[in-house]
Design a protein around this motif. Structure first.
Motif, PDB file in Angstrom:
ATOM      1  N   SER A  12       0.818  -1.220   0.000  1.00 30.48           N
ATOM      2  CA  SER A  12       0.000   0.000   0.000  1.00 30.48           C
ATOM      3  C   SER A  12       0.850   1.267   0.000  1.00 30.48           C
ATOM      4  CB  SER A  12      -0.920   0.014   1.215  1.00 30.48           C
ATOM      5  OG  SER A  12      -0.172  -0.207   2.395  1.00 30.48           O
ATOM      6  N   ARG A  13       2.148   1.128   0.160  1.00 29.48           N
ATOM      7  CA  ARG A  13       2.981   2.336   0.119  1.00 29.48           C
ATOM      8  C   ARG A  13       3.028   2.928  -1.286  1.00 29.48           C
ATOM      9  NH1 ARG A  13       6.679  -1.916  -0.038  1.00 29.48           N
ATOM     10  NH2 ARG A  13       8.659  -1.638  -1.124  1.00 29.48           N
ATOM     11  N   ARG A  14       2.485   2.206  -2.241  1.00 27.08           N
ATOM     12  CA  ARG A  14       2.459   2.733  -3.612  1.00 27.08           C
ATOM     13  C   ARG A  14       1.618   4.004  -3.716  1.00 27.08           C
ATOM     14  NH1 ARG A  14      -0.974  -1.727  -3.558  1.00 27.08           N
ATOM     15  NH2 ARG A  14      -3.046  -1.508  -4.483  1.00 27.08           N
ATOM     16  N   PHE A  15       0.741   4.233  -2.745  1.00 25.99           N
ATOM     17  CA  PHE A  15      -0.124   5.417  -2.820  1.00 25.99           C
ATOM     18  C   PHE A  15       0.595   6.708  -2.438  1.00 25.99           C
ATOM     19  CE2 PHE A  15      -2.988   1.827  -2.096  1.00 25.99           C
ATOM     20  CZ  PHE A  15      -3.709   1.916  -3.271  1.00 25.99           C
TER      21      PHE A  15
ATOM     22  N   LEU B  95      -3.684  -5.388   7.669  1.00 25.60           N
ATOM     23  CA  LEU B  95      -3.567  -3.929   7.680  1.00 25.60           C
ATOM     24  C   LEU B  95      -3.139  -3.413   6.314  1.00 25.60           C
ATOM     25  CD1 LEU B  95      -3.689  -1.235   9.100  1.00 25.60           C
ATOM     26  CD2 LEU B  95      -1.431  -1.662  10.075  1.00 25.60           C
ATOM     27  N   ASP B  96      -2.180  -4.110   5.697  1.00 29.28           N
ATOM     28  CA  ASP B  96      -1.721  -3.680   4.372  1.00 29.28           C
ATOM     29  C   ASP B  96      -2.859  -3.797   3.354  1.00 29.28           C
ATOM     30  OD1 ASP B  96       0.132  -2.756   2.500  1.00 29.28           O
ATOM     31  OD2 ASP B  96       0.679  -4.797   1.906  1.00 29.28           O
ATOM     32  N   GLY B  97      -3.599  -4.895   3.430  1.00 27.13           N
ATOM     33  CA  GLY B  97      -4.734  -5.093   2.520  1.00 27.13           C
ATOM     34  C   GLY B  97      -5.786  -4.019   2.740  1.00 27.13           C
ATOM     35  N   ALA B  98      -6.076  -3.715   4.006  1.00 23.99           N
ATOM     36  CA  ALA B  98      -7.081  -2.690   4.307  1.00 23.99           C
ATOM     37  C   ALA B  98      -6.629  -1.341   3.751  1.00 23.99           C
ATOM     38  CB  ALA B  98      -7.292  -2.599   5.818  1.00 23.99           C
ATOM     39  N   ARG B  99      -5.347  -1.037   3.933  1.00 24.17           N
ATOM     40  CA  ARG B  99      -4.844   0.253   3.409  1.00 24.17           C
ATOM     41  C   ARG B  99      -5.002   0.307   1.895  1.00 24.17           C
ATOM     42  NH1 ARG B  99      -0.065  -0.189   7.184  1.00 24.17           N
ATOM     43  NH2 ARG B  99       0.891  -1.314   5.460  1.00 24.17           N
ATOM     44  N   SER B 100      -4.621  -0.779   1.225  1.00 24.54           N
ATOM     45  CA  SER B 100      -4.702  -0.783  -0.243  1.00 24.54           C
ATOM     46  C   SER B 100      -6.125  -0.554  -0.719  1.00 24.54           C
ATOM     47  CB  SER B 100      -4.188  -2.112  -0.801  1.00 24.54           C
ATOM     48  OG  SER B 100      -2.792  -2.165  -0.716  1.00 24.54           O
ATOM     49  N   HIS B 101      -7.052  -1.316  -0.146  1.00 22.35           N
ATOM     50  CA  HIS B 101      -8.447  -1.168  -0.580  1.00 22.35           C
ATOM     51  C   HIS B 101      -8.961   0.237  -0.259  1.00 22.35           C
ATOM     52  CE1 HIS B 101      -9.503  -5.166  -1.978  1.00 22.35           C
ATOM     53  NE2 HIS B 101      -8.823  -5.682  -0.968  1.00 22.35           N
ATOM     54  N   TYR B 102      -8.653   0.715   0.947  1.00 25.94           N
ATOM     55  CA  TYR B 102      -9.208   1.999   1.365  1.00 25.94           C
ATOM     56  C   TYR B 102      -8.699   3.142   0.491  1.00 25.94           C
ATOM     57  CZ  TYR B 102     -10.683   5.967   4.106  1.00 25.94           C
ATOM     58  OH  TYR B 102     -11.268   7.150   4.486  1.00 25.94           O
ATOM     59  N   TRP B 103      -7.380   3.202   0.305  1.00 21.27           N
ATOM     60  CA  TRP B 103      -6.847   4.338  -0.446  1.00 21.27           C
ATOM     61  C   TRP B 103      -7.202   4.260  -1.924  1.00 21.27           C
ATOM     62  CZ3 TRP B 103      -6.374   8.151   2.487  1.00 21.27           C
ATOM     63  CH2 TRP B 103      -5.880   8.025   3.785  1.00 21.27           C
TER      64      TRP B 103
END
Lengths: 387, 278
Positions: free
Chosen positions: B64-67, B152-160
């Motif tokens: 998710s750091r790609r965002f 947490l990483d999955g949640a961040r990816s989906h959310y952002w």
């Protein structure tokens, strides 16, 4: 009935365009691509891919095929010939009557794809290194694993291409016998799939020869590891290798008893059985846990790296609903896959091709309203998010 | 005027079997979970060694750091992206690199099982009925830390991704003309998956999160509830338009089972009653 009417209308629209083709994709063909072919491919409806793809292939011609392929590439989809060939082939391997029947125009698009795949075998392009002359024999259990993986992939290649050659030969023969094939097209469809198939069969015997020799050698190495090593990881590898090799050698000899693969030397089953059974009796818990571990890993690798036939590999196709066993077949990477850093900037291909499936699969639009207005209507799925 | 409630078919659970990874990860879990449950420390170490020697089993995290878009100039971004990027950079839930060389590459049997669990669980949540989210009752000690990180990483990816996606905002506004029923249902499925990721995370790691982090997670959860309400609204409106047509004698709704259950429940509670006008 409504579905058929819808198809008929689309065909009529397509047929109405005859004679008005230009380099740009005609609007109705583009509509067919956007509204039916691409969504069907992305959602795994292979019958619709064949129906729609064949309608397009039979309608257009010349440089329009290139335009269409370019348009599909822009949607991250392979060429019309490739997806049509693969979809028809997948349905044929399930012994389904695939409609419509292939026509000359379709074959002119799909045969080069089949031909290229078969030619790769004939030219030895896919042959694993271990089958090359003067190849060095593996020395560790891990090296044996890697080598046998390449042989396993090659086996799948040969098996698929064997069926491809048979089906391509049958389809081509049916079209050619029906007549109405221009001499120039007849030349393009002259590839001898029957002769090619004989070469594939022979190459498979060559592969088996190498595989059996490797498995016998691995059993001997595994026996040595179990006798001398105290390292649990090596012992687990040895136990699983023995189990696997015994099973595969037994299966192979069973096939030989049925008259197959007569030219391949038979491994000494008595020796192999004696070694493996003795080792198993002495290490029962080790063999059981090794089986659990490596079988679990095997499935995990298939889940992580496997590709289905639809939606750029994310889906297996709707046929799996009727034939669950068909869901086990997946396209796996030819070489042993290696997970790569998705943030690396060396332009290498991402591995696996999707970092997380859960970030993609939600967008498969399998839901929605279906209305009944005196009969069923088909609603085509669309998504900009599913690749 | 006569009115009637919608009739729904049951979602088709066999859809999940079409998705690559569903059967495969289930089979992997069925073998690996019992294996590690009965393993001692020496056995676990051997499994870790084998897994670590197989490069195909490595798992890269913090995707998710790609965002962060480190190379993007603010002026080159749309207002929506710029606003979301600012929120992303202020988030209390981002994971920081421990050093420049940290590639977030993880190996070990725990990571292998954790990845299978999240991938399989997400497919199950999106396409199956009567699901125990991520089968947490079978969660093993060896995978717990890895699983929390992946949640947490999955949640961040989906959310952002959803925050940056204009379609999410159309759904929130209930723009029926611009969002078709199928697309709305797919987004609703994503909201369901994300909410379940957040619930599982809270269940497992809630006690270790700071108050600020918990508040942020709660706000994400609430945002997804709004998305689901937007989806429901779009479905009601689409339903009304469809049902007003002549000659329709039945209509089915299929989609993410949990989402459909929610919509069905809303309708039966009178929140979204559909009436046929004659």
């Amino acid at each position: 009935m409504m579905k058929k009417c819808f198809f008929a209308v689309c065909l009529a629209i397509l047929l109405g365009t005859q004679g008005t083709l230009s380099a740009a994709i005609p609007r109705n063909v583009k509509l067919e691509l956007d509204n039916r072919l691409i969504p069907a491919y992305r959602t795994g409806h292979l019958e619709t891919v064949v129906f729609s793809g064949a309608a397009i292939a039979n309608q257009v011609g010349g440089t329009l095929y290139d335009e269409i392929d370019e348009y599909l590439a822009g949607n991250n989809i392979e060429s019309l010939g490739v997806i049509l060939a693969r979809s028809r082939f997948t349905l044929l391997t399930q012994n389904k009557a695939v409609k419509p029947e292939a026509t000359t125009k379709e074959l002119l698009l799909t045969v080069p794809h089949f031909q290229q795949e078969v030619q790769q075998v004939i030219d030895g392009e896919l042959r694993p290194e271990i089958m090359q002359e003067n190849a060095e024999a593996p020395k560790t259990l891990q090296a044996f694993n890697d080598t046998l993986w390449t042989i396993h992939i090659y086996k799948n290649d040969l098996s698929n291409l064997d069926r491809t050659a048979v089906m391509a030969a049958q389809t081509m023969q049916a079209v050619l016998l029906a007549g109405k094939v221009k001499p120039i097209d007849r030349d393009k469809l002259s590839f001898d799939f029957v002769a090619a198939r004989n070469q594939i069969v022979s190459e498979n015997e060559n592969r088996l020869n190498h595989e059996m020799a490797l498995r016998v050698a691995r059993v001997q190495l595994a026996q040595e590891v179990l006798d001398t090593s105290g390292e649990r990881d090596q012992r687990l590898l040895a136990a699983f290798s023995m189990d696997q090799d015994l099973k595969i050698i037994r299966d192979f000899l069973g096939q030989q008893r049925k008259g197959l693969f007569g030219s391949v030397p038979s491994p000494n089953l008595d020796f192999i059985e004696r070694v493996v059974i003795t080792a198993k009796q002495a290490n029962q818990e080790l063999f059981a846990t090794a089986d659990q571990l490596f079988t679990g890993i095997h499935w995990w690798i298939r889940g992580r790296y496997g590709k289905g036939v639809a939606a750029n590999g994310l889906l297996k196709g709707a046929h799996v609903k009727k034939t669950p066993a068909a869901g086990f077949a997946l396209n796996m990477p030819r070489n042993r896959p290696i997970a790569t850093n998705p943030f690396s900037k060396d332009n290498s291909e991402y591995s696996p091709y999707v970092a997380r499936r859960h970030e993609n699969i939600w967008s498969w639009e399998n839901g929605g309203f279906s209305l009944a207005i005196g009969t069923d209507i088909e609603i085509v799925a669309e998504s900009d998010y599913f690749y | 005027m006569s009115g009637y409630l919608a009739e729904f078919d049951e979602p088709d659970p066999s859809d999940a079997y079409q998705i690559v990874g569903y059967q495969e990860y289930a089979n992997a879990l069925n073998h690996l979970v019992p294996l590690v449950q009965k393993a001692n420390a020496e056995q676990l170490a051997a499994y870790d060694k084998i897994v670590s020697n197989m490069p195909e089993l490595a798992v890269y995290t913090n995707l998710s750091r790609r965002f962060n878009f480190p190379e993007a100039r603010n002026s080159a971004l749309t207002p929506l992206l710029r606003g979301t990027l600012n929120l992303y950079r202020q988030s209390s839930l981002n994971e920081q690199a421990l050093g420049e060389d940290n590639e977030f590459r993880r190996t070990g049997i725990g990571w292998v099982i954790a990845l299978a669990r999240i991938e399989h669980g997400a497919i199950e949540l999106g396409y199956q009925k009567n699901v125990s989210p991520f089968n947490l009752e079978n969660l093993t000690q060896v995978e717990q830390a890895a699983f929390q990180e992946l949640l947490l990483d999955g949640a961040r990816s989906h959310y952002w991704t959803m925050r940056m996606d204009p379609m999410t905002h159309l759904i929130l506004k209930g723009e029926v003309v611009k969002v078709n029923d199928r697309t709305a249902l797919a987004y609703g499925r994503r909201a369901v998956i994300l909410q379940n990721l957040l619930q599982a995370l809270n269940h497992l790691a809630g006690a270790t999160l700071s108050p600020v982090q918990k508040t942020e997670l709660q706000s994400w959860f609430n945002d997804m509830t709004e998305v689901r309400e937007g989806v429901s609204y779009i479905m009601y409106e689409t339903y009304k338009q469809a049902i007003s047509k002549q000659g329709i004698y039945s209509m089915d709704l299929e989609g993410c089972p949990r989402l459909v259950e929610g919509i069905r429940s809303d309708i039966s509670l009178g929140k979204g009653r559909i009436q046929l006008e004659k």
